[in-house]
Design an enzyme around this catalytic site. Structure first.
Site, mmCIF file in Angstrom:
data_model
loop_
_atom_site.group_PDB
_atom_site.id
_atom_site.type_symbol
_atom_site.label_atom_id
_atom_site.label_comp_id
_atom_site.label_asym_id
_atom_site.label_seq_id
_atom_site.Cartn_x
_atom_site.Cartn_y
_atom_site.Cartn_z
ATOM 1 N N SER A 51 -9.807 -0.997 7.336
ATOM 2 C CA SER A 51 -9.222 -0.740 6.016
ATOM 3 C C SER A 51 -8.464 -1.897 5.375
ATOM 4 O O SER A 51 -8.098 -1.810 4.206
ATOM 5 C CB SER A 51 -8.290 0.469 6.085
ATOM 6 O OG SER A 51 -9.033 1.655 6.103
ATOM 7 N N LYS A 87 0.862 -1.183 0.000
ATOM 8 C CA LYS A 87 0.000 0.000 0.000
ATOM 9 C C LYS A 87 0.898 1.232 0.000
ATOM 10 O O LYS A 87 1.959 1.232 0.647
ATOM 11 C CB LYS A 87 -0.878 -0.048 1.255
ATOM 12 C CG LYS A 87 -1.916 1.057 1.376
ATOM 13 C CD LYS A 87 -2.740 0.847 2.663
ATOM 14 C CE LYS A 87 -3.862 1.857 2.814
ATOM 15 N NZ LYS A 87 -4.680 1.617 4.033
ATOM 16 N N SER A 90 -9.735 1.455 3.235
ATOM 17 C CA SER A 90 -8.866 2.256 2.390
ATOM 18 C C SER A 90 -7.820 1.448 1.624
ATOM 19 O O SER A 90 -7.266 1.948 0.651
ATOM 20 C CB SER A 90 -8.143 3.298 3.235
ATOM 21 O OG SER A 90 -7.266 2.663 4.140
#
Lengths: 96, 491
Positions: B181, B82, B157
């Site tokens: 997330s 990420k 997210s």
């Protein structure tokens, strides 16, 4: 819980966010709705409850205070939006 | 045996085949880069793709292996990160305009550990701006799409990571989870996602959102892959003062353990209310049956303060975020607004132009909740309710070893469906948020599909530092429900 336009502008100043007029009104509505929602917490009696700041309590870890120079100064300075030699340059600090 | 395409291999298979010289890292990495080139224009799971660097890394892995050296357990295997984990010399944006050109001068602890296994970095995954969102739609770089249905969101997210894993554009990835997330996008993309116990994985170099809630964790296509990846990223790091110094168990060994006698708690509050879609409920019931068929026992438990978790979270997380995001001022790195006549004006305009709407909204709520006269009524109150929520879990775990719940109330929703109303968007994290407030570990494991073919995940929660129990229970569900993990998406 309605928050006022003045409060929105005050909080924006604290948060260092410049806010156009139209955005201030939209944010006022959205923040009021969110604050209305979170006021449900007032239904709980928490007088004798100890607050939790970290879920896993580990205490304060201690270590020796040893200076470790960062290896790559140039890589740090290379990120500067405006650089003067080895300094970060900013607009003037004392305003009229 | 049918021929499984290279990109669909599990992480552990790919690592074994490189190790046993059935395939070179060059070929393996080439297959993943080709997959990214073909599919990512549609999915947009990556903010940054690193074809040259990844190919060079793969070549180096092959050369070292020819000389008899393996760097670690994932030698030569592409694993994505990420774009919240700092990568030395590789742009790290956190999904924000304000960091659109930030080149970190150091690696995050997670980056060091992942690269230390010999893994190849194919690129950095898309995410909601500063991890604030549940759909990846708040990314400055544009939304990621769900590989199972491109008109839908992948969750967030860590939506880029979940989508990249589900579309086989990497063998696994590492995301972060502040209120769901990792687990919510894993659920919506049909893959496995783990939020470890707070303090299990170092947060050093992981761009901070809400420091008392943030944890990094693996997203992978199988429970065993997720267990193996957590095994390498977990562990003590003196650079994160909240990282806990206890041994890392063999998570992989836990996956195959029997669940006979395991007490599975069903928190009744998670199954009440009309927000839960009947299809999700039915799929989670299948996961429960998988566990009871293998000898697990069911107990009903109660988490009475569940309905207060969302409010608590939406005070604590923005408050911590408003403090953490104060550092983005246009002075030392990142975006700076042009033409300001003074310092304060430069900072205020930089932040107004550099942050998106959701980030500004949360900075405003957080600043308000911490400001003079409101601290006790909002932030202080939320911290007290956080204690009540944590105590609920402690009590539930007296009678249960693991809790089984839905991960998200519905399968993936459509792009734009919830962007107009922040509160509706927040509700998609209703089952995942309490876990972060309590600091306990959680996993989302696939347990079915909706009638429209959208993946559904079940969430398991356990006591602090009992990730092994999660892997045992999730492994048992996976054995009975061996669902397709790679989305049917062609280039």
């Amino acid at each position: 819980m309605a928050i006022t336009r003045e409060e929105v502008l005050h909080v924006a100043r604290l948060a260092r966010l410049s806010l156009p007029e139209a955005e201030a009104e939209r944010l006022r509505e959205q923040l009021s709705a969110i604050l209305d929602y979170v006021k449900q917490l007032d239904r709980l009696d928490t007088r004798d409850v100890v607050p939790t700041s970290h879920a896993v309590e580990t205490g304060t870890p201690f270590r020796d205070d040893v200076v470790e120079p960062f290896g790559d100064r140039e890589a740090l300075l290379a990120n500067a939006p405006d650089r003067h030699n080895d300094c970060f340059r900013v607009p003037r600090i004392i305003e009229d | 045996m049918t021929n499984v395409p290279v990109h669909e291999w599990t992480l552990l298979e790919a690592a074994r085949k490189v190790r046993e010289k059935e395939i070179s890292s060059r070929e393996l990495t080439g297959a993943i880069l080709a997959r990214i080139e073909a599919l990512d224009p549609k999915v947009h799971a990556y903010i940054t793709v690193l074809p040259e660097a990844a190919a060079a890394q793969a070549a180096a892995c092959d050369e070292e292996q020819a000389k008899g050296t393996l760097r670690g357990p994932f030698h030569g295997v592409p694993i994505g990160l990420k774009d919240i984990f700092c990568t030395r010399g590789v742009r790290t944006t956190c999904g924000s305009r304000i960091l659109h050109d930030f080149i970190p001068p150091y690696d995050a602890c997670v980056t060091e550990k992942v690269l230390g296994t010999g893994a190849v970095l194919p690129g950095k995954h898309n995410m909601d701006e500063f991890a604030m969102g549940s759909s990846t739609e708040t990314s400055f770089f544009g939304p990621t799409r769900n590989p199972w249905d491109l008109s839908r969101i992948p969750g967030g997210s860590s939506g880029g990571t979940a989508a990249a894993v589900a579309a086989a554009m990497c063998f696994a990835g590492v995301g972060t989870d502040t209120g769901g997330s990792i687990r919510q996008p894993a659920s919506l993309c049909g893959v496995v996602g783990v939020k470890p116990t707070y303090g299990r994985v170092s947060r050093y170099g992981m761009i901070a959102f809400a420091s008392s809630l943030d944890q990094g964790g693996p997203i992978a296509r199988t429970v065993a892959d997720a267990a193996a990846l957590l095994g390498v990223i977990a562990g003590y790091d003196r650079r994160d003062s909240t990282c806990v110094d206890i041994p890392v168990p063999d998570y992989l060994a836990a996956v195959e353990r029997p669940v006979k006698g395991l007490r599975v708690g069903l928190p009744k509050e998670y199954y009440e209310g009309d927000g839960l879609s009947p299809e999700v409920r039915a799929a989670v019931e299948k996961a429960l049956k998988a566990l009871t068929d293998q000898g697990a026992a069911v107990v009903e438990v109660s988490l009475p303060h569940t309905s207060f978790a969302l409010s608590t979270y939406y005070l604590i997380a923005p408050a911590e975020a408003s403090s953490n995001l104060a550092r983005y001022d246009g002075v030392r790195y990142g975006y700076r607004a042009e033409g300001a006549s003074g310092l304060i004006e430069m900072m205020s305009r930089t932040r107004a132009e550099g942050f998106g709407d959701e980030v500004k909204r949360r900075v405003m709520i957080g600043t308000y909740a911490l400001s003079a006269g409101y601290y006790d009524a909002f932030y202080g109150k939320a911290q007290k309710v956080r204690t009540l929520i944590r105590d609920d879990f402690t009590k539930a775990f007296e009678s249960a070893d693991v809790l089984l719940t839905p991960t998200a109330p519905t399968p993936a929703f459509r792009l734009g469906e919830k962007t107009g109303d922040p509160l509706t968007m927040y509700l998609s994290d209703i089952y995942t948020i309490p876990c972060n407030l309590a600091g306990i570990p959680g996993i989302s494991v696939p347990c079915g599909f909706s009638a429209e073919g959208l993946p559904i995940g079940a969430q398991l929660l356990s006591k602090p530092f009992r990730e092994e129990t999660l892997f045992t229970a999730a492994g048992a569900i996976e054995r009975v429900l061996p669902l397709r993990r790679v989305a049917p998406l062609e280039g």
